[in-house]
Design a protein around this motif. Structure first.
Motif, short mmCIF file in Angstrom:
data_model
loop_
_atom_site.label_atom_id
_atom_site.label_comp_id
_atom_site.label_asym_id
_atom_site.label_seq_id
_atom_site.Cartn_x
_atom_site.Cartn_y
_atom_site.Cartn_z
N ASN A 163 -8.55 -6.36 -4.04
CA ASN A 163 -7.83 -4.89 -4.02
C ASN A 163 -6.91 -4.58 -5.03
O ASN A 163 -6.84 -3.63 -5.66
N ALA A 186 -6.40 2.77 3.59
CA ALA A 186 -6.39 1.43 3.86
C ALA A 186 -5.30 1.25 4.94
O ALA A 186 -5.19 0.53 5.83
N CYS A 199 -10.22 -0.39 4.59
CA CYS A 199 -10.31 -0.70 3.34
C CYS A 199 -11.58 -0.61 2.37
O CYS A 199 -12.34 -1.28 2.77
N CYS A 218 -12.34 -3.62 0.61
CA CYS A 218 -13.07 -4.66 1.35
C CYS A 218 -14.65 -4.33 1.42
O CYS A 218 -15.36 -5.14 1.45
N GLN A 249 -6.90 -9.37 -0.94
CA GLN A 249 -6.12 -8.80 -1.53
C GLN A 249 -5.79 -8.88 -2.92
O GLN A 249 -5.46 -7.79 -3.53
N GLN A 283 0.80 -1.09 -0.01
CA GLN A 283 0.02 0.08 -0.04
C GLN A 283 0.88 1.37 0.01
O GLN A 283 0.60 2.20 -0.77
#
Length: 135
Positions: A76, A113, A118, A121, A73, A13
């Motif tokens: 994302n 995040a 998130c 998420c 993940q 990130q």
């Protein structure tokens, strides 16, 4: 729990945030290719090169860290890749507003995040909830 240690996710990130910041500050939009190529590689191969760089710096065994869900993940990372592709298309197609919007969206999402919320998420949760309700 099988997962990705949180420090590795945070490193990815930060890599995204810093890439966006440097690209926008310097006007060197090609910098956005770095997180894009890293992200695409991780989606295709299943291994994130950022993790390779950061993993040796973890002080504890992986099992001692909070874990992140690999499926989440991956989701994302798909969102990040789409934002980066659209941003680069905007910059190199002569529509910098599109480039800025998608780069800034990614930068904000990754930074938020890091702070603990998130957005990807939340989107995935709502999607799965909707999908379950329809079934």
């Amino acid at each position: 729990m099988n997962g990705i240690p949180r420090p590795l996710v945070r490193a990815n990130q930060w890599f995204q945030v810093l890439s966006v910041v440097f690209a926008l500050i310097t006007g060197q939009y090609w910098i956005l290719l770095l997180p894009l190529l890293t992200g695409l590689y991780s989606l295709i191969v299943g291994q994130n090169p950022v993790f390779w760089v950061v993993r040796p710096f973890l002080r504890k065994p992986h099992s001692h860290y909070a874990m992140e869900d690999p499926d989440q993940q991956r989701f994302n990372q798909m969102i990040a890749a789409v934002c980066l592709v659209l941003s680069l298309i905007g910059f190199y197609a002569g529509v910098p507003a599109v480039g800025y919007v998608f780069a800034i969206l990614l930068g904000i999402a990754a930074f938020v995040a890091i702070l603990g919320f998130c957005i990807g998420c939340f989107i995935r949760y709502q999607y799965l909830r909707y999908k379950q309700r329809k079934a």
